[in-house]
Scaffold this active site. Structure first.
Site, mmCIF file in Angstrom:
data_model
loop_
_atom_site.group_PDB
_atom_site.id
_atom_site.type_symbol
_atom_site.label_atom_id
_atom_site.label_comp_id
_atom_site.label_asym_id
_atom_site.label_seq_id
_atom_site.Cartn_x
_atom_site.Cartn_y
_atom_site.Cartn_z
ATOM 1 N N ASP A 1 0.822 -1.316 -0.074
ATOM 2 C CA ASP A 1 0.018 -0.112 0.135
ATOM 3 C C ASP A 1 0.849 1.218 -0.125
ATOM 4 O OD1 ASP A 1 0.690 -0.269 2.443
ATOM 5 O OD2 ASP A 1 -0.313 0.548 3.557
ATOM 6 N N GLU B 1 0.000 -1.282 5.863
ATOM 7 C CA GLU B 1 0.510 -0.494 6.517
ATOM 8 C C GLU B 1 0.573 1.045 7.361
ATOM 9 O OE1 GLU B 1 4.660 1.383 8.243
ATOM 10 O OE2 GLU B 1 3.353 1.602 6.192
HETATM 11 ZN ZN LIG Z 1 6.191 2.323 4.192
#
Ligand SMILES: [Zn+2]
Length: 488
Positions: free
Chosen positions: A121, A188
């Site tokens: 991501d 994340e």
């Molecule tokens: Zn990162």
């Protein structure tokens, strides 16, 4: 009189001799000499694949409703096809919906597994800033041997480098001695629910990793004065974080006849007091270890204070603390970020509030921070509160003398001859706050050389990675896997 002068001169000469001798001896610890890597990676293939990966808009938005599932599905189907060779050897499953977990089984079932991880991501591009990019952020353009786009550095470059490494090893007939996991998170940037699900799954299966390797720092150029080689700080811990509110109260009323101490003045005084009395820190523990290892690679004059801390400790502490990087390494940092006071220009506030974010050094706990702030600013009119939950403690400090650290360090020295390697402290957060729960040691480091200028693209404009840097990353991950799981 003459005798005294001679004695003073002799002592001074002796002192200088000791300082010089200690500096002269302050050189890199006896590391096992390594053969510089002679290999090459298929950099063009790696670069083309990273460019393709960038074109999927796998953006993590602050607002969950903006999540575009289709982009993630498209990325996963591209990934499954592109790395079918790796997945054939290391079956893949989806965990927490979109996080990808691969397990490459080893021949020795008794050997403790390791985990390589990255996330696919990316953070959004600030609306309106697209035109400031040299190449559109999601076009995946390769120009002048540079791969441009959101995620090139953070952290699709890591995903691709790890998969290219595995793919090359498989093509060469490599089979691991122990299980190797790869985990590629999908969120994340918004808390790492995928990584948490992977950690829970591994824990549920009774898997305890010997070590994990996640993003963290890079090989930095020009980061420390006096150090003219790439500096690889392999992060062995990450700071915690807590946000506090400092609330000052005062008597309200009309602003035409104000008392001397209103809420805003009291708040300002509290913030100044906090700035003058930061949390204690200094060159000890992990911070000392890092600067000790790095300084051994510095030019002679820069080595003098580090080699003679018995003489220069106070000066060193002050000098390092005066830099933003040094200060963040040495102590818990204090960052006032938001302020509020009255609701109208001519109304005295009955309350003025400052929001202050602290990044917690491993030597402190969240409670230590609360206690310190309360002691420094607390009074009849000023209080401290924890508005956003209990904060996050700093991670435990992983062992820089462990076999795992040695493997990463050795791979770095083979692929980047002459690099200075040291254990480091991560000042931001990573998915390893989750993975670390199922690993004896957790390291946070991407084996790629990054300049200060490159770092401005991190979550910023013109994120990019050079084809050469990506290729070196592939080679380094190959060596890490071979050293971790090769035949013995
Ligand atoms: Zn990162």
């Amino acid at each position: 009189m003459k005798n005294i002068i001679i004695t003073v001169i002799t002592l001074l000469a002796l002192l200088i001799a000791v300082v010089i001798l200690r500096t002269w001896m302050h050189t890199p610890a006896d590391e096992e000499a390594v053969e510089p890597s002679q290999r090459t990676a298929d950099v063009n293939r790696a670069a083309a694949r990273l460019a393709e990966a960038i074109r999927f808009r796998t953006v993590s938005h602050q607002n969950e409703a903006d999540f575009e599932a289709q982009a993630f599905e498209d990325f996963i189907s591209w990934f499954s096809t592109t790395y079918a060779d790796v997945i054939a050897a290391a079956p893949m499953e989806r965990v927490g919906h979109y996080t990808l977990l691969l397990r490459w089984p080893g021949s020795d079932a008794g050997a403790q597994p390791v985990l390589l991880t990255a996330h696919y991501d990316v953070v959004p591009v600030i609306p309106g800033s697209e035109s400031a990019w040299s190449h559109p952020p999601f076009d995946g353009v390769i120009a002048d041997d540079i791969i441009w786009g959101r995620g090139a550095l953070d952290d699709k470059g890591g995903v691709i480098a790890q998969m290219e490494a595995a793919s090359a090893l498989i093509a060469a007939g490599f089979t691991p001695r122990r299980d190797i996991y790869f985990s590629f998170g999908h969120d994340e940037e918004v808390g790492g629910g995928g990584a948490a699900a992977v950690a829970a799954k591994l824990a549920g299966e009774g898997v305890q990793l010997e070590w994990s390797l996640d993003e963290g720092s890079f090989l930095f150029e020009g980061m420390l004065p006096g150090l003219d080689k790439p500096f690889a700080a392999i992060n062995v811990a990450e700071k915690g974080s807590v946000t506090l509110e400092i609330i000052a109260s005062g008597t309200g009323g009309h602003s035409s006849m104000p008392p001397r101490d209103n809420a805003v003045n009291r708040l300002a005084e509290a913030l100044l007091a906090l700035r003058e009395e930061p949390l204690p820190g200094g060159l000890s523990g992990l911070s000392a270890e890092m600067f000790d290892a790095a300084s051994r690679h510095m030019a002679f004059t820069y080595r003098i204070p580090f080699a003679n801390r018995w003489l220069f400790d106070g000066m060193l502490d002050d000098t390092l603390s005066a830099t933003t990087f040094g200060n963040a390494m040495l102590r818990t940092t204090i960052a006032p970020t938001m302020l509020s006071g009255s609701v109208k220009t001519n109304v005295l506030p009955i309350q003025a509030v400052a929001t202050v974010n602290f990044r917690v050094h491993p030597r402190d706990s969240v409670q230590d921070v609360v206690d310190h702030v309360t002691r420094v600013v607390g009074s009849e009119h000023v209080s401290v509160r924890l508005p956003f939950g209990g904060g996050r403690e700093a991670s435990k400090v992983s062992d820089a003398n462990s076999a795992g650290f040695g493997i990463v360090s050795r791979a770095v020295r083979e692929v980047f001859p002459g690099a200075a390697v040291a254990p480091g402290l991560m000042i931001a957060a990573s998915d390893t706050r989750h993975y670390g729960k199922v690993a004896d040691d957790a390291f946070r480091f991407t084996p790629m050389v990054v300049t200060q200028e490159d770092l401005t693209g991190f979550h910023g404009t013109n994120e990019k990675l050079s084809v050469e840097t990506l290729g070196k990353g592939v080679l380094a991950y190959q060596r890490i896997i071979e050293l971790a799981a090769g035949a013995q």
